[in-house]
Design a protein around this motif. Structure first.
Motif, PDB file in Angstrom:
ATOM      1  N   GLU A 113      -3.867  -3.081  -8.336  1.00 13.84           N
ATOM      2  CA  GLU A 113      -4.049  -2.144  -9.290  1.00 13.84           C
ATOM      3  C   GLU A 113      -4.267  -2.681 -10.566  1.00 13.84           C
ATOM      4  O   GLU A 113      -3.541  -3.710 -11.086  1.00 13.84           O
ATOM      5  CB  GLU A 113      -2.435  -1.500  -9.454  1.00 13.84           C
TER       6      GLU A 113
ATOM      7  N   TRP B 188       0.870  -1.193  -0.020  1.00 12.39           N
ATOM      8  CA  TRP B 188      -0.127  -0.114   0.109  1.00 12.39           C
ATOM      9  C   TRP B 188       0.802   1.363  -0.095  1.00 12.39           C
ATOM     10  O   TRP B 188       2.049   1.216   0.552  1.00 12.39           O
ATOM     11  CB  TRP B 188      -0.886   0.090   1.129  1.00 12.39           C
ATOM     12  N   SER B 189       0.277   2.351  -0.683  1.00 12.44           N
ATOM     13  CA  SER B 189       0.820   3.707  -0.830  1.00 12.44           C
ATOM     14  C   SER B 189       0.292   4.658   0.057  1.00 12.44           C
ATOM     15  O   SER B 189      -1.192   4.205   0.079  1.00 12.44           O
ATOM     16  CB  SER B 189       1.473   3.908  -2.205  1.00 12.44           C
ATOM     17  N   LYS B 190       0.673   5.955   0.157  1.00 12.63           N
ATOM     18  CA  LYS B 190      -0.274   6.549   0.950  1.00 12.63           C
ATOM     19  C   LYS B 190      -1.312   7.228  -0.336  1.00 12.63           C
ATOM     20  O   LYS B 190      -2.406   7.822   0.411  1.00 12.63           O
ATOM     21  CB  LYS B 190       0.575   8.069   1.381  1.00 12.63           C
ATOM     22  N   ASP B 191      -0.862   7.184  -1.514  1.00 14.42           N
ATOM     23  CA  ASP B 191      -1.930   7.611  -2.701  1.00 14.42           C
ATOM     24  C   ASP B 191      -2.854   6.637  -2.823  1.00 14.42           C
ATOM     25  O   ASP B 191      -4.057   7.060  -3.274  1.00 14.42           O
ATOM     26  CB  ASP B 191      -1.059   7.616  -3.756  1.00 14.42           C
ATOM     27  N   ASP B 192      -3.112   5.397  -2.157  1.00 10.73           N
ATOM     28  CA  ASP B 192      -4.121   4.407  -2.215  1.00 10.73           C
ATOM     29  C   ASP B 192      -5.188   4.946  -0.983  1.00 10.73           C
ATOM     30  O   ASP B 192      -6.447   4.548  -1.338  1.00 10.73           O
ATOM     31  CB  ASP B 192      -3.539   3.121  -1.721  1.00 10.73           C
ATOM     32  N   ARG B 193      -4.867   5.793  -0.142  1.00 14.22           N
ATOM     33  CA  ARG B 193      -6.012   5.870   0.979  1.00 14.22           C
ATOM     34  C   ARG B 193      -7.263   6.678   0.422  1.00 14.22           C
ATOM     35  O   ARG B 193      -8.157   6.119   0.926  1.00 14.22           O
ATOM     36  CB  ARG B 193      -5.303   6.756   2.163  1.00 14.22           C
ATOM     37  N   LYS B 194      -6.961   7.588  -0.461  1.00 19.64           N
ATOM     38  CA  LYS B 194      -8.389   8.352  -0.957  1.00 19.64           C
ATOM     39  C   LYS B 194      -9.111   7.539  -1.743  1.00 19.64           C
ATOM     40  O   LYS B 194     -10.282   7.345  -1.418  1.00 19.64           O
ATOM     41  CB  LYS B 194      -7.720   9.564  -1.582  1.00 19.64           C
TER      42      LYS B 194
ATOM     43  N   ASN C 182      -4.667   1.862 -12.234  1.00 24.08           N
ATOM     44  CA  ASN C 182      -5.272   2.677 -11.328  1.00 24.08           C
ATOM     45  C   ASN C 182      -5.639   1.665 -10.107  1.00 24.08           C
ATOM     46  O   ASN C 182      -5.784   0.543 -10.203  1.00 24.08           O
ATOM     47  CB  ASN C 182      -6.917   3.008 -11.668  1.00 24.08           C
TER      48      ASN C 182
END
Length: 150
Positions: A67, A15-21, A71
């Motif tokens: 992904e 997981w990356s921080k960009d996945d949270r939204k 996306n």
């Protein structure tokens, strides 16, 4: 421990921080969450990501961010889930954004997940001295047992 897996059409990764939204948006979708007790708030969704990542750190495997077509599409993987205060079993978990339904991606991704479990070949049950009840509460559809016995 590997940080990513690839199939013909998918990337399974940490997981990356960009996945949270996008994950929070998916978890707030009533249709995605219709078999769960309730959609998740942003705080609940972020807390779930934190627990997923902690599981990777503790066990070397878990629920991968999925992904597709470049996306974030959801997650799939294998993880210990607490049955009671002492015992747990391996659970196959997945959740996809609505746009990702109907492509066979959960099945495709799920087929490579058992290879990431370092204990494959052992019984799919363990006893904990300090288990966290309800760690993955709400991952199964009511009336359906989706836990894998490996």
């Amino acid at each position: 421990m590997t940080d990513e897996l690839r199939t013909a059409r998918l990337l399974l990764r940490r997981w990356s921080k960009d996945d949270r939204k996008p994950f929070a948006g998916m978890n707030a979708d009533p249709e995605v969450m219709r078999f769960f007790p309730a959609p998740l708030t942003r705080e609940q969704s972020d807390a779930l990501v934190d627990r997923i990542e902690a599981h990777f750190e503790d066990h070397g495997f878990g629920l991968w961010a999925l992904e597709a077509r470049g996306n974030f599409a959801g997650f799939t993987g294998i993880q210990w889930t607490v049955l009671d205060h002492l015992d747990s079993e391996l659970e196959v978990g997945w959740r996809l954004a609505r746009w990702a339904w109907g492509h066979g991606w959960a099945t495709e991704a799920g087929r490579c997940c058992p290879a990431t479990w370092p204990g494959r070949g052992r019984a799919g049950r363990q006893r904990h001295s300090s288990a966290q009840p309800g760690f993955l509460a709400g991952h199964a559809t009511p009336g359906h047992d989706i836990r894998a016995r490996v």
